[in-house]
Design a protein around this motif. Structure first.
Motif, PDB file in Angstrom:
ATOM      1  N   ILE A  22     -47.608  66.262  69.985  1.00  0.00           N
ATOM      2  CA  ILE A  22     -46.477  65.629  69.811  1.00  0.00           C
ATOM      3  C   ILE A  22     -47.066  64.635  71.782  1.00  0.00           C
ATOM      4  N   ASP A  55     -39.922  60.697  64.184  1.00  0.00           N
ATOM      5  CA  ASP A  55     -39.828  59.920  63.042  1.00  0.00           C
ATOM      6  C   ASP A  55     -39.916  59.872  61.621  1.00  0.00           C
ATOM      7  N   THR A  60     -42.371  63.774  66.677  1.00  0.00           N
ATOM      8  CA  THR A  60     -43.686  62.828  67.856  1.00  0.00           C
ATOM      9  C   THR A  60     -43.714  62.729  69.321  1.00  0.00           C
ATOM     10  N   GLU A  61     -42.410  62.506  69.983  1.00  0.00           N
ATOM     11  CA  GLU A  61     -42.198  62.792  71.194  1.00  0.00           C
ATOM     12  C   GLU A  61     -41.213  63.934  71.464  1.00  0.00           C
TER      13      GLU A  61
END
Length: 71
Positions: A22, A55, A60-61
């Motif tokens: 991540i 996502d 993911t972030e």
């Protein structure tokens, strides 16, 4: 001592997140677990909001954005 313990706890949390692939961001720039933990420690009078980016249902972030507390 308490601040150092809080920073270490945050660092461990972010390191775990980062190790899962991540991506961490601080104020719109890609960062690292150490970079984010250090910045939040230095800017202890500022508030940061976490923004989790997914996502297709997968994290993911993780973004850390400073919140403007001006009234």
């Amino acid at each position: 001592m308490k601040k150092q313990k809080e920073r270490r706890s945050l660092y461990i949390e972010l390191q775990s997140i980062e190790s899962r692939g991540i991506i961490l961001f601080l104020e719109g720039e890609e960062s690292t677990s150490d970079g984010v933990a250090a910045a939040l420690e230095v800017n202890e009078e500022s508030s940061y909001m976490r923004d989790y980016v997914f996502d297709k249902g997968v994290l993911t972030e993780l973004h850390f954005d400073k919140i403007n507390n001006d009234k």
